[in-house]
Design a protein around this motif. Structure first.
Motif, PDB file in Angstrom:
ATOM      1  N   GLU A  17       0.836  -1.206   0.000  1.00 20.37           N
ATOM      2  CA  GLU A  17       0.000   0.000   0.000  1.00 20.37           C
ATOM      3  C   GLU A  17       0.871   1.257   0.000  1.00 20.37           C
ATOM      4  OE1 GLU A  17      -2.616   2.428   3.247  1.00 20.37           O
ATOM      5  OE2 GLU A  17      -2.811   0.237   3.274  1.00 20.37           O
ATOM      6  N   LEU A  18       1.857   1.297   0.901  1.00 18.02           N
ATOM      7  CA  LEU A  18       2.738   2.462   0.993  1.00 18.02           C
ATOM      8  C   LEU A  18       3.584   2.662  -0.264  1.00 18.02           C
ATOM      9  CD1 LEU A  18       3.965   2.042   4.664  1.00 18.02           C
ATOM     10  CD2 LEU A  18       2.422   3.815   3.799  1.00 18.02           C
ATOM     11  N   ALA A  19       3.889   1.564  -0.941  1.00 19.45           N
ATOM     12  CA  ALA A  19       4.722   1.627  -2.142  1.00 19.45           C
ATOM     13  C   ALA A  19       3.926   1.965  -3.397  1.00 19.45           C
ATOM     14  CB  ALA A  19       5.454   0.307  -2.327  1.00 19.45           C
ATOM     15  N   GLY A  20       2.605   2.050  -3.293  1.00 17.77           N
ATOM     16  CA  GLY A  20       1.811   2.450  -4.455  1.00 17.77           C
ATOM     17  C   GLY A  20       0.868   1.402  -4.987  1.00 17.77           C
ATOM     18  N   GLY A  21       0.692   0.306  -4.247  1.00 23.22           N
ATOM     19  CA  GLY A  21      -0.240  -0.731  -4.698  1.00 23.22           C
ATOM     20  C   GLY A  21       0.201  -1.340  -6.020  1.00 23.22           C
ATOM     21  N   LYS A  22      -0.715  -1.506  -6.927  1.00 22.66           N
ATOM     22  CA  LYS A  22      -0.408  -2.129  -8.221  1.00 22.66           C
ATOM     23  C   LYS A  22       0.520  -1.262  -9.076  1.00 22.66           C
ATOM     24  CE  LYS A  22      -2.736  -5.856  -7.551  1.00 22.66           C
ATOM     25  NZ  LYS A  22      -2.097  -7.141  -7.371  1.00 22.66           N
ATOM     26  N   ARG A  23       0.625   0.011  -8.740  1.00 27.62           N
ATOM     27  CA  ARG A  23       1.550   0.905  -9.480  1.00 27.62           C
ATOM     28  C   ARG A  23       2.957   0.884  -8.895  1.00 27.62           C
ATOM     29  NH1 ARG A  23      -2.725   5.184  -8.544  1.00 27.62           N
ATOM     30  NH2 ARG A  23      -1.376   5.239  -6.751  1.00 27.62           N
ATOM     31  N   ALA A  24       3.173   0.082  -7.865  1.00 29.12           N
ATOM     32  CA  ALA A  24       4.468   0.059  -7.179  1.00 29.12           C
ATOM     33  C   ALA A  24       5.603  -0.356  -8.112  1.00 29.12           C
ATOM     34  CB  ALA A  24       4.408  -0.896  -5.989  1.00 29.12           C
ATOM     35  N   ARG A  25       6.739   0.299  -7.906  1.00 26.90           N
ATOM     36  CA  ARG A  25       7.991  -0.051  -8.576  1.00 26.90           C
ATOM     37  C   ARG A  25       8.945  -0.463  -7.453  1.00 26.90           C
ATOM     38  NH1 ARG A  25       6.304   4.629 -10.311  1.00 26.90           N
ATOM     39  NH2 ARG A  25       8.026   5.769  -9.350  1.00 26.90           N
ATOM     40  N   LEU A  26       9.098  -1.770  -7.281  1.00 25.84           N
ATOM     41  CA  LEU A  26       9.825  -2.305  -6.133  1.00 25.84           C
ATOM     42  C   LEU A  26      11.249  -2.703  -6.473  1.00 25.84           C
ATOM     43  CD1 LEU A  26       7.023  -4.646  -4.719  1.00 25.84           C
ATOM     44  CD2 LEU A  26       7.470  -2.238  -4.168  1.00 25.84           C
ATOM     45  N   VAL A  27      12.104  -2.575  -5.480  1.00 25.42           N
ATOM     46  CA  VAL A  27      13.471  -3.087  -5.542  1.00 25.42           C
ATOM     47  C   VAL A  27      13.614  -4.035  -4.356  1.00 25.42           C
ATOM     48  CG1 VAL A  27      15.925  -2.543  -5.343  1.00 25.42           C
ATOM     49  CG2 VAL A  27      14.426  -1.060  -6.690  1.00 25.42           C
ATOM     50  N   VAL A  28      14.050  -5.259  -4.635  1.00 26.47           N
ATOM     51  CA  VAL A  28      14.299  -6.256  -3.600  1.00 26.47           C
ATOM     52  C   VAL A  28      15.812  -6.388  -3.433  1.00 26.47           C
ATOM     53  CG1 VAL A  28      14.055  -8.688  -2.947  1.00 26.47           C
ATOM     54  CG2 VAL A  28      12.169  -7.502  -4.109  1.00 26.47           C
ATOM     55  N   ILE A  29      16.269  -6.251  -2.192  1.00 23.37           N
ATOM     56  CA  ILE A  29      17.696  -6.363  -1.888  1.00 23.37           C
ATOM     57  C   ILE A  29      17.882  -7.542  -0.938  1.00 23.37           C
ATOM     58  CG2 ILE A  29      19.731  -5.195  -0.956  1.00 23.37           C
ATOM     59  CD1 ILE A  29      18.443  -2.532  -1.783  1.00 23.37           C
ATOM     60  N   PRO A  30      18.331  -8.710  -1.473  1.00 20.57           N
ATOM     61  CA  PRO A  30      18.465  -9.915  -0.660  1.00 20.57           C
ATOM     62  C   PRO A  30      19.845 -10.108  -0.052  1.00 20.57           C
ATOM     63  CG  PRO A  30      18.810 -10.481  -2.939  1.00 20.57           C
ATOM     64  CD  PRO A  30      18.516  -8.986  -2.899  1.00 20.57           C
TER      65      PRO A  30
END
Length: 113
Positions: A17-30
């Motif tokens: 939700e905070l990242a923009g829902g379906k419009r989110a552009r995520l970066v995963v750092i493992p």
């Protein structure tokens, strides 16, 4: 920030939700996880990819040189959320502390977990 065990769906839902829902552009750092080096695709990356968001990028390195490479940290320029996987956080800070990648994470001000 979440650490030390299991996580409820409510936490992931709030992050999305905070990242923009379906419009989110995520970066995963493992990088904190030892499993980040096993050549397998990160389960966390696959999870976020399955959520139907606009984009999911994976950023992992053990190299300070790469952490300072603009093409490596470019996804952070448009990220709306950054997800750090669990593990030993010293694995994360070793290549990133003081790097351009760290600066880019701090500058983008996305939702971070």
């Amino acid at each position: 920030p979440v650490g030390g065990g299991s996580m409820s769906d409510a936490v992931r839902d709030k992050f999305l939700e905070l990242a923009g829902g379906k419009r989110a552009r995520l970066v995963v750092i493992p990088t904190a996880s030892v499993r980040a080096d096993d050549g397998q695709v990160s389960p966390t990356y696959l999870y976020w990819q399955s959520q139907g968001v606009a984009s999911v990028d994976l950023m992992h390195t053990r190299s300070r040189e790469q952490a300072n490479n603009p093409s490596f940290y470019k996804p952070l320029e448009t990220a709306t959320g950054v997800w750090f996987t669990g593990g030993d956080q010293s694995r994360l800070t070793e290549p990133a502390a003081g790097s351009c990648s760290e600066t880019a994470v701090r500058a983008c001000r996305p939702a971070c977990y």
